[in-house]
Motif scaffolding. Structure first.
Motif, PDB file in Angstrom:
ATOM      1  N   ILE A 114       2.561   9.710  -5.069  1.00  0.00           N
ATOM      2  CA  ILE A 114       2.513   8.604  -4.109  1.00  0.00           C
ATOM      3  C   ILE A 114       2.404   7.267  -4.834  1.00  0.00           C
ATOM      4  O   ILE A 114       3.093   6.293  -4.480  1.00  0.00           O
ATOM      5  CB  ILE A 114       1.333   8.789  -3.138  1.00  0.00           C
ATOM      6  CG1 ILE A 114       1.581  10.000  -2.232  1.00  0.00           C
ATOM      7  CG2 ILE A 114       1.117   7.535  -2.292  1.00  0.00           C
ATOM      8  CD1 ILE A 114       0.402  10.332  -1.331  1.00  0.00           C
ATOM      9  N   SER A 115       1.576   7.214  -5.867  1.00  0.00           N
ATOM     10  CA  SER A 115       1.414   5.973  -6.628  1.00  0.00           C
ATOM     11  C   SER A 115       2.714   5.566  -7.315  1.00  0.00           C
ATOM     12  O   SER A 115       3.093   4.387  -7.314  1.00  0.00           O
ATOM     13  CB  SER A 115       0.295   6.140  -7.668  1.00  0.00           C
ATOM     14  OG  SER A 115      -0.954   6.346  -7.040  1.00  0.00           O
ATOM     15  N   VAL A 116       3.401   6.544  -7.919  1.00  0.00           N
ATOM     16  CA  VAL A 116       4.669   6.245  -8.593  1.00  0.00           C
ATOM     17  C   VAL A 116       5.699   5.735  -7.592  1.00  0.00           C
ATOM     18  O   VAL A 116       6.377   4.718  -7.819  1.00  0.00           O
ATOM     19  CB  VAL A 116       5.195   7.490  -9.323  1.00  0.00           C
ATOM     20  CG1 VAL A 116       6.610   7.247  -9.840  1.00  0.00           C
ATOM     21  CG2 VAL A 116       4.269   7.866 -10.477  1.00  0.00           C
ATOM     22  N   ALA A 117       5.823   6.419  -6.442  1.00  0.00           N
ATOM     23  CA  ALA A 117       6.785   6.002  -5.421  1.00  0.00           C
ATOM     24  C   ALA A 117       6.441   4.621  -4.876  1.00  0.00           C
ATOM     25  O   ALA A 117       7.327   3.776  -4.659  1.00  0.00           O
ATOM     26  CB  ALA A 117       6.815   7.028  -4.288  1.00  0.00           C
ATOM     27  N   ALA A 118       5.145   4.368  -4.673  1.00  0.00           N
ATOM     28  CA  ALA A 118       4.723   3.073  -4.142  1.00  0.00           C
ATOM     29  C   ALA A 118       4.999   1.946  -5.124  1.00  0.00           C
ATOM     30  O   ALA A 118       5.418   0.846  -4.730  1.00  0.00           O
ATOM     31  CB  ALA A 118       3.234   3.121  -3.793  1.00  0.00           C
ATOM     32  N   MET A 159       6.294  -5.387   0.945  1.00  0.00           N
ATOM     33  CA  MET A 159       5.259  -5.513  -0.078  1.00  0.00           C
ATOM     34  C   MET A 159       3.903  -5.074   0.464  1.00  0.00           C
ATOM     35  O   MET A 159       3.126  -4.400  -0.240  1.00  0.00           O
ATOM     36  CB  MET A 159       5.163  -6.952  -0.584  1.00  0.00           C
ATOM     37  CG  MET A 159       4.035  -7.155  -1.594  1.00  0.00           C
ATOM     38  SD  MET A 159       3.873  -8.833  -2.224  1.00  0.00           S
ATOM     39  CE  MET A 159       5.191  -8.833  -3.433  1.00  0.00           C
ATOM     40  N   LEU A 160       3.620  -5.416   1.706  1.00  0.00           N
ATOM     41  CA  LEU A 160       2.366  -5.000   2.321  1.00  0.00           C
ATOM     42  C   LEU A 160       2.249  -3.480   2.351  1.00  0.00           C
ATOM     43  O   LEU A 160       1.201  -2.910   1.995  1.00  0.00           O
ATOM     44  CB  LEU A 160       2.288  -5.567   3.741  1.00  0.00           C
ATOM     45  CG  LEU A 160       1.012  -5.269   4.535  1.00  0.00           C
ATOM     46  CD1 LEU A 160      -0.164  -6.038   3.952  1.00  0.00           C
ATOM     47  CD2 LEU A 160       1.204  -5.643   6.003  1.00  0.00           C
ATOM     48  N   VAL A 161       3.332  -2.822   2.737  1.00  0.00           N
ATOM     49  CA  VAL A 161       3.339  -1.351   2.774  1.00  0.00           C
ATOM     50  C   VAL A 161       3.211  -0.779   1.371  1.00  0.00           C
ATOM     51  O   VAL A 161       2.465   0.191   1.144  1.00  0.00           O
ATOM     52  CB  VAL A 161       4.632  -0.846   3.451  1.00  0.00           C
ATOM     53  CG1 VAL A 161       4.753   0.671   3.314  1.00  0.00           C
ATOM     54  CG2 VAL A 161       4.657  -1.255   4.921  1.00  0.00           C
ATOM     55  N   ALA A 162       3.917  -1.388   0.408  1.00  0.00           N
ATOM     56  CA  ALA A 162       3.873  -0.887  -0.970  1.00  0.00           C
ATOM     57  C   ALA A 162       2.468  -0.948  -1.536  1.00  0.00           C
ATOM     58  O   ALA A 162       1.982   0.016  -2.133  1.00  0.00           O
ATOM     59  CB  ALA A 162       4.839  -1.691  -1.847  1.00  0.00           C
ATOM     60  N   ARG A 163       1.783  -2.084  -1.340  1.00  0.00           N
ATOM     61  CA  ARG A 163       0.423  -2.209  -1.871  1.00  0.00           C
ATOM     62  C   ARG A 163      -0.536  -1.262  -1.153  1.00  0.00           C
ATOM     63  O   ARG A 163      -1.460  -0.711  -1.762  1.00  0.00           O
ATOM     64  CB  ARG A 163      -0.064  -3.649  -1.732  1.00  0.00           C
ATOM     65  CG  ARG A 163       0.631  -4.636  -2.645  1.00  0.00           C
ATOM     66  CD  ARG A 163       0.479  -4.254  -4.104  1.00  0.00           C
ATOM     67  NE  ARG A 163      -0.924  -4.242  -4.524  1.00  0.00           N
ATOM     68  CZ  ARG A 163      -1.363  -3.694  -5.640  1.00  0.00           C
ATOM     69  NH1 ARG A 163      -0.522  -3.062  -6.454  1.00  0.00           N
ATOM     70  NH2 ARG A 163      -2.645  -3.752  -5.961  1.00  0.00           N
ATOM     71  N   GLY A 164      -0.314  -1.056   0.152  1.00  0.00           N
ATOM     72  CA  GLY A 164      -1.153  -0.107   0.867  1.00  0.00           C
ATOM     73  C   GLY A 164      -0.973   1.309   0.360  1.00  0.00           C
ATOM     74  O   GLY A 164      -1.945   2.066   0.218  1.00  0.00           O
ATOM     75  N   LEU A 165       0.282   1.687   0.041  1.00  0.00           N
ATOM     76  CA  LEU A 165       0.541   3.029  -0.492  1.00  0.00           C
ATOM     77  C   LEU A 165      -0.008   3.192  -1.905  1.00  0.00           C
ATOM     78  O   LEU A 165      -0.475   4.273  -2.280  1.00  0.00           O
ATOM     79  CB  LEU A 165       2.041   3.308  -0.471  1.00  0.00           C
ATOM     80  CG  LEU A 165       2.662   3.534   0.913  1.00  0.00           C
ATOM     81  CD1 LEU A 165       4.177   3.678   0.797  1.00  0.00           C
ATOM     82  CD2 LEU A 165       2.067   4.770   1.571  1.00  0.00           C
TER      83      LEU A 165
END
Length: 452
Positions: free
Chosen positions: A114-118, A136-142
């Motif tokens: 999950i971290s790599v994909a995010a 970007m908001l979704v990416a940082r949340g993931l």
């Protein structure tokens, strides 16, 4: 062979104490001991690299957000920063519960993916034609969701080191490691009660203590830049540079404190160190209160309608991400006149600030490691995944609320009110610790296995 490995990983670190079990006696050979500590060191490295990655990315968020989406403002920046901790707060209990019922490597592997994909999503949020700031908001949340694996790491380390604690009272540790140590069987009460009568009041209280400790340091590191710019008329570049040096020095100080309290805790105990650390933190914030009759330099430029703006958390910390090349002509420095308290609040002298930073740098790591240590010992030799998940979630909530609290209070009312409220919060925390002091004992002590 693979099934045997999975069964071994699911096996409790301190043996099977379920009703009817005959595995009360635990033998750890020297090979098992070395393997256990090798795993712990790998997990330490994993957490270190994760923290380094977070530090690298966090400094680039604001210019990256401005570049990918011109509609993004300072208030949205605050949400982007908070989304990481929100994701971690949600994920920590989930991964912790997962690790209690399945092999720990499963939630660890999933969280890493999950971290790599995010992070890949974060790297390419500039590609969509619109709504880039929301990507970007979704990416940082993931990314924060993936970082929730810290609950699994902590539960493993806590469980593994609790084995060392139970065997550490044996006379000759090196000889025992060579021969393998034999622990006594579980008590009848523990066999009848798989939960082991964990003291839930102590657990909840320690979560509150941990929350306050992280809340206090999160607001301190947030306020360093705006405070020094207002009080000492530093430019943005100076504030970032000097503030970074101060925080780096506090990091070195924390390493020294961590090494020292390990020895000190054996003499006076974890509770006493936690209490002492909170008192030192209180003194540090009390020193930060403005005194005297010398006032900060006032920033008169850009005065508009003599009004106090509704400054958001994002606007206050924007200076951390401002690029020096945007300021070839240095802008106005000093305490903005829009902040009405600048006219009547005395300045905080450099000596005050540095002394306070040193004291907080002593108190915070002491409280942090002792609250975590006490929490682990209170839980005892039981699966700690869920409990560690809640502890991580409380820390994430503190990192969300601390910066928001200090930015709003500081901007509206000034450092005197801000640090007075922090001092009051620490006093309440010390009071809570005093009330539950006798309950914050190790599981083995409470069950009468070893003397306090």
């Amino acid at each position: 062979m693979a099934s045997l490995g999975i069964e071994a990983e699911q096996e409790p670190l301190l043996g099977d104490h379920t009703p009817g079990s005959r595995e009360g006696d635990i033998i750890e050979t020297e090979e098992h001991y070395k393997s256990r500590w090798r795993s712990i060191r790998i997990l330490y490295l994993t957490m270190f690299l994760s923290s380094v990655g977070f530090s690298i990315v966090i400094m680039s968020i604001w210019p990256y957000l401005q570049k990918i989406d011109e509609t993004a403002d300072a208030s949205f920046l605050g949400w982007v920063i908070a989304s990481f901790s929100l994701g971690q707060m949600v994920a920590s209990p989930i991964f912790g519960l997962w690790s209690n019922y399945r092999p720990r490597k499963e939630p660890l592997i999933v969280s890493i993916f999950i971290s790599v994909a995010a992070n890949c999503l974060y790297a390419y949020v500039h590609l969509p034609a619109s709504h880039n700031k929301y990507y970007m908001l979704v990416a940082r949340g993931l990314v924060g969701f993936g970082a929730g694996n810290v609950a699994v790491v902590r539960s493993y380390i806590a469980g593994a080191t609790s084995l060392q604690e139970r065997t550490g009272s044996m006379a000759n540790t090196s000889a025992c490691q060579a021969l393998g140590f034999i622990l006594g069987p579980a008590s009848p009460d523990e066999v009848q009660d798989p939960q082991g009568n964990i003291d839930q009041v102590a657990v909840a209280s320690t979560n509150v203590l941990f929350f306050v400790v992280l809340f206090i340091f999160a607001l301190f590191e947030t306020i360093v830049t705006p405070l020094t710019m207002d009080m000492y008329a530093w430019t943005r570049e100076q504030a970032v540079l000097y503030g970074g040096i101060i925080l780096a020095a506090l990091g070195v100080e924390a390493v020294i404190i961590f090494m020292g309290i390990k020895l000190l805790s054996k003499k006076i105990g974890e509770r006493a160190i936690l209490l002492g650390g909170l008192i030192v933190v209180w003194v540090g914030f009390f020193i930060l209160l403005p005194w005297g009759n010398q006032f900060p330099k006032i920033q008169w430029q850009d005065l508009r309608n003599n009004s106090i703006p509704n400054t958001t958390f994002g606007e206050i910390i924007i200076t951390l991400w401002k690029s020096p090349r945007d300021d070839h002509n240095e802008g106005p420095t000093g305490c903005p006149i829009e902040q009405a308290w600048c006219l009547y609040t005395p300045m905080i002298h450099v000596a005050q600030f540095l002394t306070s930073a040193v004291l907080i740098g002593i108190g915070y790591p002491s409280c942090n490691v002792m609250s975590y240590t006490l929490y682990s010992k209170i839980l005892g030799p039981k699966p700690q995944g869920v409990y560690m998940g809640w502890l991580t979630a409380s820390g994430s909530a503190a990192r969300i609320l601390g910066p928001v609290f200090i930015s709003q209070v500081y901007t509206s009312w000034g450092p005197r009110w801000a640090f007075s409220l922090v001092c009051g919060l620490v006093v309440l925390t010390i009071t809570l610790l005093g009330v539950v002091y006798r309950r914050l004992i190790a599981f083995s002590v409470r069950r009468g296995r070893i003397p306090e």
